[in-house]
Write a protein that holds these residues in place. Sequence first.
Motif, PDB file in Angstrom:
ATOM      1  N   GLY A  39     -10.213 -79.928 -16.698  1.00 40.35           N
ATOM      2  CA  GLY A  39     -10.590 -80.543 -15.422  1.00 40.35           C
ATOM      3  C   GLY A  39      -9.530 -80.300 -14.367  1.00 40.35           C
ATOM      4  N   SER A  45      -4.024 -88.021 -11.767  1.00 35.21           N
ATOM      5  CA  SER A  45      -5.055 -88.779 -11.066  1.00 35.21           C
ATOM      6  C   SER A  45      -6.485 -88.467 -11.544  1.00 35.21           C
ATOM      7  CB  SER A  45      -4.955 -88.566  -9.548  1.00 35.21           C
ATOM      8  OG  SER A  45      -4.989 -87.199  -9.239  1.00 35.21           O
ATOM      9  N   ILE A  46      -6.670 -87.472 -12.386  1.00 36.37           N
ATOM     10  CA  ILE A  46      -8.058 -87.190 -12.810  1.00 36.37           C
ATOM     11  C   ILE A  46      -8.219 -87.075 -14.326  1.00 36.37           C
ATOM     12  CG2 ILE A  46      -8.489 -86.002 -10.626  1.00 36.37           C
ATOM     13  CD1 ILE A  46      -8.797 -83.410 -12.253  1.00 36.37           C
ATOM     14  N   TYR A  47      -7.139 -87.203 -15.084  1.00 29.96           N
ATOM     15  CA  TYR A  47      -7.263 -87.096 -16.541  1.00 29.96           C
ATOM     16  C   TYR A  47      -7.281 -88.501 -17.146  1.00 29.96           C
ATOM     17  CZ  TYR A  47      -6.160 -85.931 -21.389  1.00 29.96           C
ATOM     18  OH  TYR A  47      -6.189 -85.822 -22.756  1.00 29.96           O
ATOM     19  N   THR A  48      -8.218 -88.735 -18.037  1.00 30.71           N
ATOM     20  CA  THR A  48      -8.322 -90.039 -18.690  1.00 30.71           C
ATOM     21  C   THR A  48      -7.969 -89.896 -20.162  1.00 30.71           C
ATOM     22  OG1 THR A  48     -10.019 -90.749 -17.129  1.00 30.71           O
ATOM     23  CG2 THR A  48      -9.873 -91.978 -19.189  1.00 30.71           C
ATOM     24  N   THR A  85     -11.676 -85.155 -18.369  1.00 41.15           N
ATOM     25  CA  THR A  85     -11.862 -85.534 -16.972  1.00 41.15           C
ATOM     26  C   THR A  85     -13.341 -85.818 -16.731  1.00 41.15           C
ATOM     27  OG1 THR A  85      -9.992 -84.204 -16.253  1.00 41.15           O
ATOM     28  CG2 THR A  85     -11.654 -84.707 -14.602  1.00 41.15           C
ATOM     29  N   LEU A  86     -13.630 -87.018 -16.209  1.00 42.08           N
ATOM     30  CA  LEU A  86     -15.011 -87.386 -15.923  1.00 42.08           C
ATOM     31  C   LEU A  86     -15.482 -86.683 -14.645  1.00 42.08           C
ATOM     32  CD1 LEU A  86     -14.365 -91.159 -16.524  1.00 42.08           C
ATOM     33  CD2 LEU A  86     -15.750 -89.731 -18.024  1.00 42.08           C
ATOM     34  N   GLN A  87     -16.810 -86.553 -14.504  1.00 36.77           N
ATOM     35  CA  GLN A  87     -17.333 -85.882 -13.305  1.00 36.77           C
ATOM     36  C   GLN A  87     -16.913 -86.614 -12.031  1.00 36.77           C
ATOM     37  OE1 GLN A  87     -20.718 -86.109 -15.803  1.00 36.77           O
ATOM     38  NE2 GLN A  87     -21.739 -84.561 -14.570  1.00 36.77           N
ATOM     39  N   THR A  88     -16.979 -87.955 -12.071  1.00 39.14           N
ATOM     40  CA  THR A  88     -16.600 -88.714 -10.874  1.00 39.14           C
ATOM     41  C   THR A  88     -15.134 -88.477 -10.521  1.00 39.14           C
ATOM     42  OG1 THR A  88     -16.262 -90.588 -12.345  1.00 39.14           O
ATOM     43  CG2 THR A  88     -18.267 -90.593 -11.033  1.00 39.14           C
ATOM     44  N   GLU A  89     -14.311 -88.171 -11.524  1.00 39.39           N
ATOM     45  CA  GLU A  89     -12.891 -87.945 -11.238  1.00 39.39           C
ATOM     46  C   GLU A  89     -12.667 -86.608 -10.530  1.00 39.39           C
ATOM     47  OE1 GLU A  89     -10.414 -90.370 -14.436  1.00 39.39           O
ATOM     48  OE2 GLU A  89     -11.762 -88.948 -15.362  1.00 39.39           O
ATOM     49  N   THR A 107     -13.464 -87.711  -6.932  1.00 37.72           N
ATOM     50  CA  THR A 107     -12.412 -88.510  -6.294  1.00 37.72           C
ATOM     51  C   THR A 107     -11.110 -87.719  -6.189  1.00 37.72           C
ATOM     52  OG1 THR A 107     -11.827 -89.509  -8.423  1.00 37.72           O
ATOM     53  CG2 THR A 107     -13.375 -90.717  -7.051  1.00 37.72           C
ATOM     54  N   ARG A 132     -11.399 -85.804  -3.031  1.00 39.06           N
ATOM     55  CA  ARG A 132     -11.250 -86.724  -1.894  1.00 39.06           C
ATOM     56  C   ARG A 132      -9.797 -87.081  -1.643  1.00 39.06           C
ATOM     57  NH1 ARG A 132     -15.917 -90.750  -4.117  1.00 39.06           N
ATOM     58  NH2 ARG A 132     -17.581 -89.247  -3.779  1.00 39.06           N
TER      59      ARG A 132
END
Lengths: 325, 139
Positions: free
Chosen positions: A63, A86-89, A95-99, A102, A105
């Motif tokens: 991601g 900021s985008i890895y969970t 990485t989620l699609q919403t991440e 965002t 953004r």
Amino acid sequence: MANAMMAGRLVRLIAAVAVSVGLAGCAATPITTNLTASPPPGLPIVAELGDVPFFPQTEYFCGPAALATALNDSGVNVLPDVLAQSIYTPGRQGTLQTEILTGARRHGRLAIPVGGMAAAFSEVAKGNPVLLLQNLSLELMPQWHYAVLVGYDLKAKTVVLRSGETKRLVLEMKTLEHTWRRAEFWGVIVAKPEGPVPTNAGVTQWLEAALGLERVGRLDDALTAYRTAIHQWPDETAPLIATANVLIAQGALAEAEGVLVHAYNQDAEDPIILNNLANVYLERGKCKQAEIMAEAAVAAGGPFLAISNDTLATVRAAPSCHQSI
Amino acid sequence: MFNTIKSKSVAVLVIASVVQSVVPIVPAMASVIGNEQVLERQSVADSRSTVEAFMSREDVRSQFESLGVNPDEAAQRVAALSDAEVAKLADQIQSSPAGQGFGTIIGAAVLIFIVLLITDLLGFTHVFGFTNKGSANPG
């Protein structure tokens, strides 16, 4: 002899499993067939964006690698390791699609959805790489993966991706169709607020993406994106309303008034335009005009009637207006 | 008589304070219809959906934390989402696709390995880099 029999059994077993996991159902690639047999008019047969940068993936960081590719291509210098924060969970090891949305953004870029192969190819032909989600494996045990589409060849029936550890992955077009279909053809273009607006983007998609910039506190970027929308869709009033709202938030009331008057001249019955213009007039001490607009907003009704009623009451009660009304 | 005057003056005071709280100091800003409402067609008056959105945000934020994202970062991620995105994520954060690339197939049984190998060779899947035919730089 016994070994040969065993081997024969194994092959039959594998074939049976292969059929039962649904290959029969996913064998067709109608989009690839259509696109290659009769290319849409205006779409070049071959396109490749050779200058799109590449960040090789490490571990589960496809991601961040894919988003870094798209962001750097649009002029944002950021490394995957920084994006990963900021985008890895960690708990999902991915990485989620919403991440992805965002993450774009938070770096001042708009993530605009692109649905499907024909749209994606036309974007690539226009110079926009497409960040997409694939399910590389079967639906039973998904293996989700982000990659960036940078090229296609309708004659050779191949596509080119920045993917994983491979800078220039040439994949059969039908394999892209299979793996992307399993992720419901989810893909985005990372666009600059000043444009160009992706060919397939609608006004609502663009404005919603711009609203995302407001949400992360990037008002200047949001304002730029709304102004881009005014130029792109001059007949629409929503970009004007949105632009005026940012100007109001920034305290640029004279400018906001000008934009809202422009909107009012296009649609004098929109309760949102009437209500917001009433508020700006009031703030600028134009009490009579404020009252006329507020009354018109109440008369226009709609889902925001309660707010328009508030506006009218506020205008009538405003101490500064008592002398002039 | 005295009591009546007193209670009247109290009433006037109460009314005055209510009026003052209803009429804000910067009236124009309070009644502007904002971009969230304009673009998401969501009425401010609908307090139920506002409460639901707030609860969903709290839910998603705590789920991010339980998935190993630090609290500050979790709050920022949630703030960047629209209500619709939050609502979707609230139900699916544990199950929605999380792109990761490699690694998941390592423990798979031999049979699954062979099935995926065949599906790779047929072009239905792309799990193993080495099956990639025609790549200039197979990974």
